[in-house]
Design a protein around this motif. Structure first.
Motif, PDB file in Angstrom:
ATOM      1  N   VAL A  11       0.844  -1.182   0.000  1.00 25.72           N
ATOM      2  CA  VAL A  11       0.000   0.000   0.000  1.00 25.72           C
ATOM      3  C   VAL A  11       0.887   1.242   0.000  1.00 25.72           C
ATOM      4  O   VAL A  11       2.011   1.203   0.513  1.00 25.72           O
ATOM      5  CB  VAL A  11      -0.944  -0.005   1.234  1.00 25.72           C
ATOM      6  N   GLN A  12       0.387   2.310  -0.565  1.00 25.50           N
ATOM      7  CA  GLN A  12       1.144   3.557  -0.569  1.00 25.50           C
ATOM      8  C   GLN A  12       1.007   4.265   0.777  1.00 25.50           C
ATOM      9  O   GLN A  12       0.024   4.067   1.499  1.00 25.50           O
ATOM     10  CB  GLN A  12       0.643   4.475  -1.680  1.00 25.50           C
ATOM     11  N   ALA A  13       1.987   5.074   1.099  1.00 27.33           N
ATOM     12  CA  ALA A  13       1.931   5.855   2.333  1.00 27.33           C
ATOM     13  C   ALA A  13       0.637   6.671   2.364  1.00 27.33           C
ATOM     14  O   ALA A  13       0.224   7.245   1.342  1.00 27.33           O
ATOM     15  CB  ALA A  13       3.133   6.778   2.417  1.00 27.33           C
ATOM     16  N   GLY A  15      -2.210   5.281   2.948  1.00 30.19           N
ATOM     17  CA  GLY A  15      -3.292   4.347   2.671  1.00 30.19           C
ATOM     18  C   GLY A  15      -3.688   3.527   3.885  1.00 30.19           C
ATOM     19  O   GLY A  15      -3.208   3.755   5.004  1.00 30.19           O
ATOM     20  N   PRO A  87       5.771   4.492   5.789  1.00 30.85           N
ATOM     21  CA  PRO A  87       6.794   3.503   5.397  1.00 30.85           C
ATOM     22  C   PRO A  87       7.369   2.747   6.600  1.00 30.85           C
ATOM     23  O   PRO A  87       7.705   1.559   6.485  1.00 30.85           O
ATOM     24  CB  PRO A  87       7.852   4.359   4.697  1.00 30.85           C
ATOM     25  N   THR A  90       6.108  -0.711   7.689  1.00 29.41           N
ATOM     26  CA  THR A  90       6.456  -1.904   6.932  1.00 29.41           C
ATOM     27  C   THR A  90       7.048  -2.967   7.854  1.00 29.41           C
ATOM     28  O   THR A  90       8.002  -2.706   8.583  1.00 29.41           O
ATOM     29  CB  THR A  90       7.465  -1.562   5.830  1.00 29.41           C
ATOM     30  N   VAL A 116       4.651  -0.698   3.030  1.00 27.23           N
ATOM     31  CA  VAL A 116       4.148   0.645   2.771  1.00 27.23           C
ATOM     32  C   VAL A 116       5.192   1.393   1.961  1.00 27.23           C
ATOM     33  O   VAL A 116       6.311   1.613   2.423  1.00 27.23           O
ATOM     34  CB  VAL A 116       3.853   1.398   4.078  1.00 27.23           C
ATOM     35  N   SER A 117       4.814   1.771   0.764  1.00 30.65           N
ATOM     36  CA  SER A 117       5.757   2.468  -0.112  1.00 30.65           C
ATOM     37  C   SER A 117       5.622   3.981   0.053  1.00 30.65           C
ATOM     38  O   SER A 117       4.537   4.500   0.322  1.00 30.65           O
ATOM     39  CB  SER A 117       5.508   2.081  -1.567  1.00 30.65           C
ATOM     40  N   SER A 118       6.727   4.671  -0.126  1.00 37.61           N
ATOM     41  CA  SER A 118       6.720   6.136   0.046  1.00 37.61           C
ATOM     42  C   SER A 118       6.408   6.840  -1.261  1.00 37.61           C
ATOM     43  O   SER A 118       6.389   6.246  -2.329  1.00 37.61           O
ATOM     44  CB  SER A 118       8.070   6.595   0.588  1.00 37.61           C
TER      45      SER A 118
END
Length: 118
Positions: A11-13, A15, A87, A90, A116-118
C-alpha cells in the motif's frame, strides 16, 4: 489455540489496510489477543491488544490514533484496521493469544507482510 493472520499487502503511504486473525481450537473468553510486528533487521514489537471479554484495548504509542483493534465474537476473529500508513509501518505482522492470567503470549500465528511504499 490456532491463529491464522491475513490481509497484508502493498500500500502507498497514507493508505489503509485491515488485517484479520481467525482463531480456532478453544474458547477465547479468557484470552487477550495481540498484534505484533517485526521490521527487517529489528526486533519484534508490540502493536496492539484487545481483551476478548470486555474489549479493553492497548496500543503502542507509534500507532495510537492510526490503528484500531477490534473483534468479532461470532467469527472468532480479531481485526487490525491500519490507517494513515507510513513507510516505517512496513513489517511482518503477527497475531498472538495469551490467557488473561498470563504475562506472555503462548500462541502465535504465521505472519502477514505489510509493505508501505513512500
Amino acid at each position: 489455540v490456532q491463529l491464522q493472520a491475513s490481509g497484508g499487502g502493498l500500500v502507498q503511504a497514507g493508505g489503509s489496510l485491515r488485517l484479520s486473525c481467525a482463531a480456532s481450537g478453544r474458547t477465547l473468553s479468557s484470552s487477550v489477543m495481540g498484534w505484533f510486528r517485526q521490521a527487517p533487521g529489528k526486533e519484534r514489537e508490540f502493536v496492539s491488544s484487545i481483551r476478548w471479554t470486555g474489549g479493553s484495548t492497548d496500543y503502542a504509542d507509534s500507532v495510537k490514533g492510526r490503528f484500531t483493534i477490534s473483534r468479532d465474537n461470532a467469527k472468532n476473529t480479531v481485526y487490525l484496521q491500519m490507517n494513515s500508513l507510513k513507510p516505517e509501518d512496513t513489517a511482518v505482522y503477527y497475531c498472538a493469544a495469551r490467557s488473561v492470567y498470563a504475562s506472555t503470549y503462548g500462541s502465535w500465528g504465521r505472519g502477514t507482510l505489510v509493505t508501505v511504499s513512500s
